[in-house]
Design a protein around this motif. Structure first.
Motif, PDB file in Angstrom:
ATOM      1  N   HIS A  95      21.346  31.041  19.933  1.00  0.00           N
ATOM      2  CA  HIS A  95      20.870  31.903  18.850  1.00  0.00           C
ATOM      3  C   HIS A  95      19.340  31.990  18.933  1.00  0.00           C
ATOM      4  CE1 HIS A  95      24.874  31.601  16.956  1.00  0.00           C
ATOM      5  NE2 HIS A  95      24.808  30.314  17.268  1.00  0.00           N
ATOM      6  N   HIS A  96      18.796  33.172  18.651  1.00  0.00           N
ATOM      7  CA  HIS A  96      17.344  33.343  18.760  1.00  0.00           C
ATOM      8  C   HIS A  96      16.586  32.351  17.871  1.00  0.00           C
ATOM      9  CE1 HIS A  96      17.163  36.826  21.380  1.00  0.00           C
ATOM     10  NE2 HIS A  96      18.128  37.389  20.691  1.00  0.00           N
ATOM     11  N   TRP A  97      17.131  32.056  16.698  1.00  0.00           N
ATOM     12  CA  TRP A  97      16.395  31.190  15.779  1.00  0.00           C
ATOM     13  C   TRP A  97      16.329  29.743  16.281  1.00  0.00           C
ATOM     14  CZ3 TRP A  97      18.944  27.157  13.296  1.00  0.00           C
ATOM     15  CH2 TRP A  97      20.349  27.198  13.303  1.00  0.00           C
ATOM     16  N   LEU A  98      17.160  29.406  17.278  1.00  0.00           N
ATOM     17  CA  LEU A  98      17.133  28.056  17.845  1.00  0.00           C
ATOM     18  C   LEU A  98      16.231  27.939  19.075  1.00  0.00           C
ATOM     19  CD1 LEU A  98      20.902  27.012  17.614  1.00  0.00           C
ATOM     20  CD2 LEU A  98      18.989  26.057  16.314  1.00  0.00           C
ATOM     21  N   THR A  99      15.670  29.058  19.537  1.00  0.00           N
ATOM     22  CA  THR A  99      14.826  29.016  20.735  1.00  0.00           C
ATOM     23  C   THR A  99      13.704  27.982  20.650  1.00  0.00           C
ATOM     24  OG1 THR A  99      15.332  31.302  21.353  1.00  0.00           O
ATOM     25  CG2 THR A  99      13.287  30.374  22.218  1.00  0.00           C
ATOM     26  N   PRO A 100      13.010  27.852  19.506  1.00  0.00           N
ATOM     27  CA  PRO A 100      11.917  26.860  19.448  1.00  0.00           C
ATOM     28  C   PRO A 100      12.359  25.428  19.692  1.00  0.00           C
ATOM     29  CG  PRO A 100      11.688  28.446  17.665  1.00  0.00           C
ATOM     30  CD  PRO A 100      13.038  28.687  18.288  1.00  0.00           C
ATOM     31  N   VAL A 101      13.638  25.120  19.473  1.00  0.00           N
ATOM     32  CA  VAL A 101      14.099  23.743  19.682  1.00  0.00           C
ATOM     33  C   VAL A 101      14.954  23.610  20.935  1.00  0.00           C
ATOM     34  CG1 VAL A 101      13.993  23.202  17.219  1.00  0.00           C
ATOM     35  CG2 VAL A 101      16.138  24.064  18.195  1.00  0.00           C
ATOM     36  N   TYR A 102      14.954  24.646  21.782  1.00  0.00           N
ATOM     37  CA  TYR A 102      15.805  24.623  22.971  1.00  0.00           C
ATOM     38  C   TYR A 102      15.478  23.446  23.886  1.00  0.00           C
ATOM     39  CZ  TYR A 102      17.763  25.896  27.495  1.00  0.00           C
ATOM     40  OH  TYR A 102      18.444  25.867  28.676  1.00  0.00           O
ATOM     41  N   ASP A 103      14.198  23.262  24.204  1.00  0.00           N
ATOM     42  CA  ASP A 103      13.827  22.178  25.118  1.00  0.00           C
ATOM     43  C   ASP A 103      14.235  20.816  24.572  1.00  0.00           C
ATOM     44  OD1 ASP A 103      12.791  23.889  27.004  1.00  0.00           O
ATOM     45  OD2 ASP A 103      10.720  23.668  26.345  1.00  0.00           O
ATOM     46  N   PHE A 104      14.064  20.627  23.277  1.00  0.00           N
ATOM     47  CA  PHE A 104      14.467  19.365  22.660  1.00  0.00           C
ATOM     48  C   PHE A 104      15.980  19.170  22.780  1.00  0.00           C
ATOM     49  CE2 PHE A 104      16.209  17.123  18.970  1.00  0.00           C
ATOM     50  CZ  PHE A 104      15.581  15.889  19.102  1.00  0.00           C
ATOM     51  N   GLY A 105      16.739  20.232  22.533  1.00  0.00           N
ATOM     52  CA  GLY A 105      18.189  20.132  22.604  1.00  0.00           C
ATOM     53  C   GLY A 105      18.676  19.798  24.006  1.00  0.00           C
TER      54      GLY A 105
END
Length: 221
Positions: free
Chosen positions: A13-23
């Motif tokens: 989801h686009h709103w999760l992009t900022p936490v992608y690397d962490f995930g």
């Protein structure tokens, strides 16, 4: 290319992009499989390496550190993650060309000498079957004779535990239709059908989100 072609954002989801690397770091044992992928790719001076679906640039940075004089190229359809990749590679002192485009456009986006190696990580499980096929065909077409393809992605989920984790995490984020063929182990078959030879699964890494497999193949000389 279909005019209505869309993409699944890196984190589903686009709103999760900022936490992608962490995930990715938290759920995939990222250091383990990325390190193994770099060892498998064997980046060298003189290589032209294309990262198809480069995301935020994590793999490009590792490739650049392993072979500073290699020519690195990243392709991704998501402008938001490409912007993050530009910042990440610049901060690492890595030089890389970045293009906004789909995997099926790999051959047409590249200019100059053909790639010696094409890599892709955590991309194929997110795209429809038609795009899996088109992407592998484009990667085969883009590679020079004797060139190599290296893929790290969710593959055959061999145990009940891995199937359960994959279903709970990945299929809840990215849906079932696109991801299930990967979980059924389709990638080697698709690589072979695209024309790659000596196709093999080289490593399986169990993670908190299902097992990630490394694959490789060669375009015949």
């Amino acid at each position: 290319m279909p005019s209505d072609l869309t993409y699944t954002p890196a984190a589903g989801h686009h709103w999760l992009t900022p936490v992608y690397d962490f995930g990715v770091a938290a759920l995939t044992r990222e250091h383990r499989w990325r390190s193994a992928l770099i060892a498998q790719v064997r980046p060298r001076a003189g290589d032209v390496i294309v990262d198809v679906g480069c995301g935020t640039g994590s793999l490009l940075v590792r490739l650049g550190k392993a072979a500073p004089s290699a020519r690195l190229i990243g392709i991704d359809p998501d402008p938001a993650v490409v912007a993050r990749a530009r910042k990440k590679v610049a901060a690492a002192g890595i030089t890389a060309e970045l293009h906004i485009g789909f995997a099926r456009q790999a051959a047409e986006l590249l200019a100059g000498p053909p790639p010696t190696k094409i890599v892709s990580s955590l991309v194929f499980h997110q795209v429809p079957m038609e795009e899996k096929v088109a992407a592998l065909a484009a990667m085969h077409a883009a590679l020079g004779a004797g060139g190599e393809v290296h893929i790290a992605d969710y593959g055959l989920q061999r145990t009940a535990l891995m199937r359960g984790l994959f279903r709970t995490i990945i299929q809840n984020l990215d849906g079932r239709v696109n991801t299930q063929p990967n979980a059924d182990g389709i990638l080697p078959e698709l690589m072979d059908a695209a024309g790659f030879r000596s196709v093999e699964e080289t490593l399986v890494v169990p993670t908190l989100s299902g097992s990630i497999s490394l694959y490789r193949g060669t375009r015949p000389a």
